[in-house]
Design a protein around this motif. Sequence first.
Motif: not given
Length: 864
Positions: A462-480
């Motif tokens: 199941s984990v293997w079939n999950v697409k792991w998308d890690i956001p960039n730092s700019e997106t994280i800061q904006q969302m925070n």
Amino acid sequence: MNRRRFNAIFNQKVLKIDGNLSKKPKRLFFWTMLIFTMFIIIFSFFTLDSKWSEFFRDLPNLFSRLKEMLHWDWNDFTSTQSNSDPFIKIAFQSILETIYMSIAGTFVGAFLAIPFAILASSNIIKNKFWNTLSRTILSIFRTIPSFVYALVLVSYFGPSTFTVMLALSIFTFSISGKSLYERIEQIDTKLFISAQATGASKFKSFIISVWPQISHHVLSITFYSLETNIRYVSIIAGVTNLGIGRLIDTSIAYDDWGRVGFLLTLLVVVILVLELIIWLTKKYIIEDKDFRIDQKLIKAKNKKISFINKQTNLKFYFEKVIAKNINSEILKEQKNSSRYKSLILQKRQMKHTFFKDYNQKVTEDNTKYKNIIKNHINENLFANDKETGTLIRIDKITKIKTKLKIEKLKIAEIEKIEEKFLKKQSEILQSLTVNNVFGNAPKKYLKKFILYGIMLLIFVLSVWNVKWDIPNSETIQQMNRDLLKIFNISWSSIFTTNENATYSVVYLLAETISIAVVGTFIGAFIAYVFGMLSSEKITNKYVARVFLLLTTMIRAVPTYIYALILVIVIGIGPFTGTMALIMGTIGMLTKYNRELFDDINQKVVFQLEATGLNWFGKIKYGVINQTSSSAISNIIYRFDINYKEVIVLGIVGAGNMGIVLKGYFNDQYFAEFGALLLGIIVVTLLIEYVSGALRNKINNEENIKWIAKLINLANQKIFIIFKANEKMLNLEKKLSFAESSALYTYTNQQIYSRAKNISKKNKTKFNKAWKIAYVEYFDLEISWEIPVEIVFKNHILEIKELKKQIRTKRKNWIIKTKLEAKKNLSNIKNERKNANDEIKKNELNNSIRYTKNWKKIKLTNINY
């Protein structure tokens, strides 16, 4: 005077039996609950914009739409268009993707819940700060709607399978954490303490003594969470536009109802298959049902008992009594032989004669009863059955005597089966040796090893079939930065609307509660009736099986699928949510109610029937009385679930709360989003608290601690009045609170009755008549020099002084008790400081707890 008069009027009449006074307990809780419930139901019906006329008017459209949804064009499903895969392939890929996301999210969430559950358990972690912090975190996460996690995570990671997995992980963490820590708090901690006493670390002690006690529960919780996630993953995936939820939304948008129906059916089938797999896993692996050496015996015993209980009374009596000898002869003969066929024909004739004679006797009883009533014959309508000591109306003699006789035979037959089982079980146990138990027993660890291996493999897949998308730092800061705005709550939107908030928070919460109340009320009523109709103890087996099949089908479909279908037909709005909840409530509560009806005591019903009660009378006094408390408790529990479901169903248009919450977030109205989320959290916690307290009161007759404390304080103050009344009547016997309360009411009712007679006889005002009656009852001396009013007033002042003395005496006793307890605690604590032995310290800790409980019991005891 007014207090005594009020007490006399608003209390039921006190009975005096053999010199003892008896007063029926007040039903304050019942009447308070009834009035409050009726008010909430009426308020909810008026609050909602009901569309009952439109619903019944559009029923033909609903059936035609369902027909369209069940019309599947397989050529369309299997054809390829614009170089894309066939629909059927995409559908199965979507459902597989949905399952992968659910499994991965469930396992991660359950794993995260374990450390928090341990920290929340006060018997393992004896630190109130960590206990409270962990429980608070679990409570807050549990109150936030599941799709909100998806909304927030989409902003960080985008619409991906990884987002859905994380959202499901948090949701699983919230629902499994509470259940797990409650289970940990129920374990036997003696092993845990003993392990630490040997020098083992806390972690090692936990692994060897606590984990074996909770590991099965962890698996059960994980499977339960997986079942829940599969049911609601489509809503979460719908927020992220993934999985089968995306396909359903797309098909609805293109009015392709055949595809919608196929997708919903596919989802229901997957849910049912997973439920079956989970049930089999729980039964044969987690609970080890197949490891009992006497399993075959148990199955055979249960089958025989079940067969007896399911047999109709007359059929059972005929087979076990009338046809007993011929049955044994039939068993001796070979099938298809002339003798066998002759015996079968003879048995049929006996059966026909038996039922004919029985019906004739019943008819004779009815005719005799009708003749007595019609001709006004002075004859007793009831006869006493010597065998059972039951008084039976003459038209019910044959019926009731037969039923009671058969019930007795059934109990005796079941007891025989139980005795035979115990005898055979004893023989098996006596013949057991170490070799044939351990040598021939299945290897339990193999099944567990295979289960854990399969679970690990499925999780990795199941984990293997999950697409792991890690956001960039700019997106994280904006969302925070955006998320921090949620804490800048728009307080004005709680009570009023503004340019961003089309609805106030209070209005949305009131609407959500109203949908849950109406949905639960209507659904619970229908479920109670369906529960009766699906129970073989209330109706015949053919009717019961039809309704059992019907309600099983209703329960198999998740509530949000009903919401989707109804949104398509009725449109969006609160009424759609109400209808969806009605269906969900019927499915769940019918099952619970059927189990309640199957467990009723039939003897009570037979005895009521003997008095001549009709079918409705038997149901009212014999069935409802036995099931009402548990049924009400189940309704409250379902209301708790329904309130949370309304918020989630809003995301598909079945209510405004979900739509508005999603709209605020997507439009970046974070202040309004924060206000609405705060309202949801507070009200959900409040409903959980009230729901738990009410169910505890109904099931266990226990009040909430602070309410119990208030009641106790009020009773202690009232008891002073009762004691003063005792003293004025010169009673030497020391009465309990209940006896003293009955005496006080009896005294006031006697005075009130005398006052009415005096007022009527002498044509005086009631106030004066009351004083005369009061003086007479207490046998106070009066003369022409001292009028009644003065004697009455002096006696009232005397009672006030007496109450003051009793109150002072009580206060002094409380001070003395507290000082005594303080002194004892101080001595024990000093002794504990000097104790070097761990066992001695534990004994002294128990003494401290005992002394505290002793003080509490002494101070809260109202019988002083």
